[in-house]
Write a protein that holds these residues in place. Structure first.
Motif, PDB file in Angstrom:
ATOM      1  N   THR A 427     -13.761   7.225   7.302  1.00 30.91           N
ATOM      2  CA  THR A 427     -13.993   5.855   7.508  1.00 30.91           C
ATOM      3  C   THR A 427     -12.819   4.881   7.130  1.00 30.91           C
ATOM      4  O   THR A 427     -12.580   4.095   7.730  1.00 30.91           O
ATOM      5  N   SER A 428     -12.109   5.322   5.919  1.00 34.39           N
ATOM      6  CA  SER A 428     -11.200   4.614   5.421  1.00 34.39           C
ATOM      7  C   SER A 428     -10.067   4.663   6.237  1.00 34.39           C
ATOM      8  O   SER A 428      -9.231   3.771   6.613  1.00 34.39           O
ATOM      9  N   ALA A 467     -14.953  -4.660   0.260  1.00 29.56           N
ATOM     10  CA  ALA A 467     -13.627  -5.291  -0.255  1.00 29.56           C
ATOM     11  C   ALA A 467     -12.482  -4.289  -0.256  1.00 29.56           C
ATOM     12  O   ALA A 467     -11.304  -4.496   0.437  1.00 29.56           O
ATOM     13  N   THR A 468     -12.922  -2.952  -0.542  1.00 31.66           N
ATOM     14  CA  THR A 468     -12.036  -1.984  -0.446  1.00 31.66           C
ATOM     15  C   THR A 468     -11.231  -1.688   0.924  1.00 31.66           C
ATOM     16  O   THR A 468      -9.976  -1.672   1.416  1.00 31.66           O
ATOM     17  N   LEU A 469     -12.354  -1.499   1.689  1.00 32.27           N
ATOM     18  CA  LEU A 469     -11.895  -1.293   3.225  1.00 32.27           C
ATOM     19  C   LEU A 469     -11.283  -2.354   3.598  1.00 32.27           C
ATOM     20  O   LEU A 469     -10.330  -2.115   4.581  1.00 32.27           O
ATOM     21  N   ALA A 470     -11.734  -3.865   3.399  1.00 33.66           N
ATOM     22  CA  ALA A 470     -10.969  -4.985   3.847  1.00 33.66           C
ATOM     23  C   ALA A 470      -9.635  -5.008   3.574  1.00 33.66           C
ATOM     24  O   ALA A 470      -8.615  -5.034   4.370  1.00 33.66           O
ATOM     25  N   ALA A 471      -9.269  -4.388   2.132  1.00 33.09           N
ATOM     26  CA  ALA A 471      -7.903  -4.419   1.739  1.00 33.09           C
ATOM     27  C   ALA A 471      -7.353  -3.304   2.361  1.00 33.09           C
ATOM     28  O   ALA A 471      -5.822  -3.569   2.926  1.00 33.09           O
ATOM     29  N   ILE A 472      -7.800  -2.083   2.768  1.00 31.79           N
ATOM     30  CA  ILE A 472      -7.273  -1.112   3.589  1.00 31.79           C
ATOM     31  C   ILE A 472      -6.820  -1.363   5.095  1.00 31.79           C
ATOM     32  O   ILE A 472      -5.670  -1.548   5.602  1.00 31.79           O
ATOM     33  N   GLY A 473      -7.644  -2.221   5.803  1.00 27.10           N
ATOM     34  CA  GLY A 473      -7.379  -2.648   6.876  1.00 27.10           C
ATOM     35  C   GLY A 473      -6.041  -3.685   6.947  1.00 27.10           C
ATOM     36  O   GLY A 473      -5.555  -3.831   7.876  1.00 27.10           O
ATOM     37  N   GLN A 474      -6.359  -4.618   5.962  1.00 28.07           N
ATOM     38  CA  GLN A 474      -5.364  -5.716   5.767  1.00 28.07           C
ATOM     39  C   GLN A 474      -4.000  -4.897   5.665  1.00 28.07           C
ATOM     40  O   GLN A 474      -3.174  -5.558   6.100  1.00 28.07           O
ATOM     41  N   MET A 475      -3.827  -3.772   4.913  1.00 24.78           N
ATOM     42  CA  MET A 475      -2.482  -3.093   5.023  1.00 24.78           C
ATOM     43  C   MET A 475      -1.986  -2.864   6.227  1.00 24.78           C
ATOM     44  O   MET A 475      -1.178  -2.782   6.565  1.00 24.78           O
ATOM     45  N   GLY A 476      -3.155  -2.061   6.938  1.00 23.83           N
ATOM     46  CA  GLY A 476      -2.849  -1.771   8.192  1.00 23.83           C
ATOM     47  C   GLY A 476      -2.064  -2.809   9.143  1.00 23.83           C
ATOM     48  O   GLY A 476      -0.994  -2.530   9.841  1.00 23.83           O
TER      49      GLY A 476
END
Length: 528
Positions: A427-428, A467-476
């Motif tokens: 998922t991440s 929030a962790t997934l949102a931060a990962i998506g923000q990085m991409g």
């Protein structure tokens, strides 16, 4: 839990797929987002009136949620305009030239200065400032032009913008779509951005160190002459790529304005010489005015860093100690805006006492214009993804306030959960990949509502903090579209100042950045 999918669910899913395909083709996604909003609302309600009104309501809801972001951008931009008018912006970075005496020191100074300025003021003003003042000094110290461009892109458009920890535009958009606390996204995004940026910088250092040369003034002459021979026509060409923006058109040719020392005084000096031969009294008066102006610029060049340094200290004390109360919600961004407004007033008053009220207003208008140019296209895009969130769908669809809104996106996620591996890593990395694809349009922020909404829907299913997934998506999103590995983004401005081909710069940045993104995603799953 079984979810009954309706026609509106399939229309909404089709809208997402069309938007992703449009991004992959490097086209603007505002029109597909608006059409998808209209068709989703029309299909859900069966009313053409609701469908048409949803186009307006979706953007209005997004504007209400994101206007604080527009305002902080406007205030900081207005402040920088006032500082630029008195020359304080260049003085803030001038002291760093003294320590740039070799390739390694220039590499580190460029990285640190670009990161700090971009963190507080965004990369758009940081790139012209660092590019005009520090890149020529770095070239003279032996750093290769490509290395200079890579460092500025990684630290500015990448590391600083992907966390956006001070102004908090990106975390605000991600958190609003995911339905989580913006501070939670910001804290995790800061850690992940440092991992991506640190990894990319180390790889860049190891790859590029062999290209550095012994410091010499001849290197600067060679760099300038090579750029002229290499087709840097009129100094405007590098900014002509898609997504570059007209405001960077003059970027590649900062030197005629005064050279690497940031002077821009050749015409003024000639005038002073003529005046000195004809009217020594006028010359003395001009000298006094110039001294006063420089003194004012020095004062503000010291005041601005000290003001924000004090704010950082307060921020850290509130977060890690009980000495001062911690800041809540959007307090940090509000304080940044308040400091910017006061500095704007003081800077305008110090140089234009007679009409500083009008000057201040002009700077604010310029800031608002820039904010809407930079962020305006996000509103209809965010509006489409907000219609999939029950918290916002009620207003967008014109339903009664007490009525439960349709959870279109969450229903879709729930329906496909049984067919997807319930694995945090899968998922991440899927969210990261979607973020990178969403960043292909070159804007950096337009995909944040998508990755944020998917994070809010998928997080609980795989037992990962949204929030962790949102931060990962923000990085991409931002490392791709913010201007590091996509050549049709604001990377053209960096390439223009470094005077290197933008495609070469994007290609060289790709491997270091992707390695950092993979490492940061693994870290997020294992640690967060």
């Amino acid at each position: 839990m079984d979810v009954q999918l309706t026609a509106s669910h399939w229309v909404y899913l089709g809208g997402i797929l069309v938007i992703l395909a449009t991004m992959a083709l490097r086209k603007n996604i505002v029109v597909p987002a608006v059409i998808a909003t209209f068709l989703t609302a029309l299909t859900f309600s069966g009313s053409i009136v609701t469908g048409l009104s949803s186009i307006f309501n979706a953007s209005l809801v997004a504007a209400k949620e994101l206007f604080n972001i527009f305002l902080i951008i406007a205030m900081v931009t207005a402040m920088l305009g006032a500082l630029r008018q008195i020359g304080a912006d260049r003085m803030m970075v001038a002291p760093f030239r003294r320590v740039m005496r070799a390739g390694t020191s220039s590499f580190l100074v460029l990285a640190a200065v670009t990161y700090v300025i971009s963190l507080f003021f965004w990369p758009t003003p940081a790139v012209p400032l660092v590019g005009a003042v520090l890149i020529p000094v770095a070239i003279r110290a032996g750093l290769s032009p490509l290395s200079a461009g890579m460092v500025i892109a990684i630290c500015g458009q990448g590391m600083a913008l992907s966390s956006d920890y001070i102004i908090k535009v990106a975390p605000g958009i991600s958190a609003a779509a995911a339905g989580v606390d913006p501070d939670a996204v910001a804290d995790k995004a800061m850690v992940l951005s440092l991992i991506v940026g640190g990894t990319a910088l180390v790889i860049t250092y190891l790859m590029q160190k062999r290209t550095w040369r012994i410091p010499s003034p001849d290197l600067l002459v060679e760099w300038e002459s090579t750029a002229r021979r290499g087709g840097d026509t009129d100094g405007d060409e590098p900014s002509g790529g898609a997504g570059g923006g007209g405001r960077h058109a003059a970027a590649p040719s900062p030197e005629p304005a005064g050279g690497p020392t940031g002077g821009g005084t050749s015409a003024a000096a000639a005038t002073a010489v003529l005046t000195r031969t004809t009217d020594p009294i006028v010359d003395s008066s001009e000298d006094e005015k110039e001294k006063e102006r420089r003194g004012t610029a020095k004062a503000f060049a010291m005041l601005v860093p000290l003001a924000y340094l004090a704010f950082i200290v307060y921020l850290m004390l509130g977060k890690f100690t009980e000495v001062v109360p911690p800041l809540q919600g959007g307090d940090a961004a509000a304080i940044v805006g308040g400091i910017a407004a006061l500095i704007l007033f003081a800077a305008a008053a110090s140089t234009d006492r007679g009409s500083f009220l009008e000057t201040t207003s002009d700077h604010l208008v310029d800031g608002l214009v820039f904010a809407f140019k930079a962020m305006g296209c996000v509103l209809p895009i965010a509006g489409f993804f907000f219609i999939g969130n029950p918290e916002f769908a009620t207003t967008i669809l014109g339903m009664p306030v007490e009525a439960p809104g349709p959870a279109i996106l969450f229903d879709l996620v729930t329906a496909v959960q049984a067919h997807l591996p319930q694995n945090a890593f899968v998922t991440s990395f899927a969210i990261l990949l979607i973020g990178v694809v969403a960043g292909l349009d070159g804007s950096g922020f337009s995909g944040l509502p998508l990755t944020g909404a998917l994070s809010g829907a998928l997080g609980p299913a795989v037992d990962v903090d949204p929030a962790t997934l949102a931060a990962i998506g923000q990085m991409g999103n931002i490392w791709a579209g913010g201007g590091v590995i996509i050549a049709w983004s604001s990377l053209v401005a960096v390439a223009g100042f470094a005077r290197v081909p933008v495609l070469d710069l994007a290609r060289k940045c790709f491997l270091p950045v992707m390695a950092g993104l993979v490492l940061s995603t693994v870290f997020a799953v294992l640690v967060f």
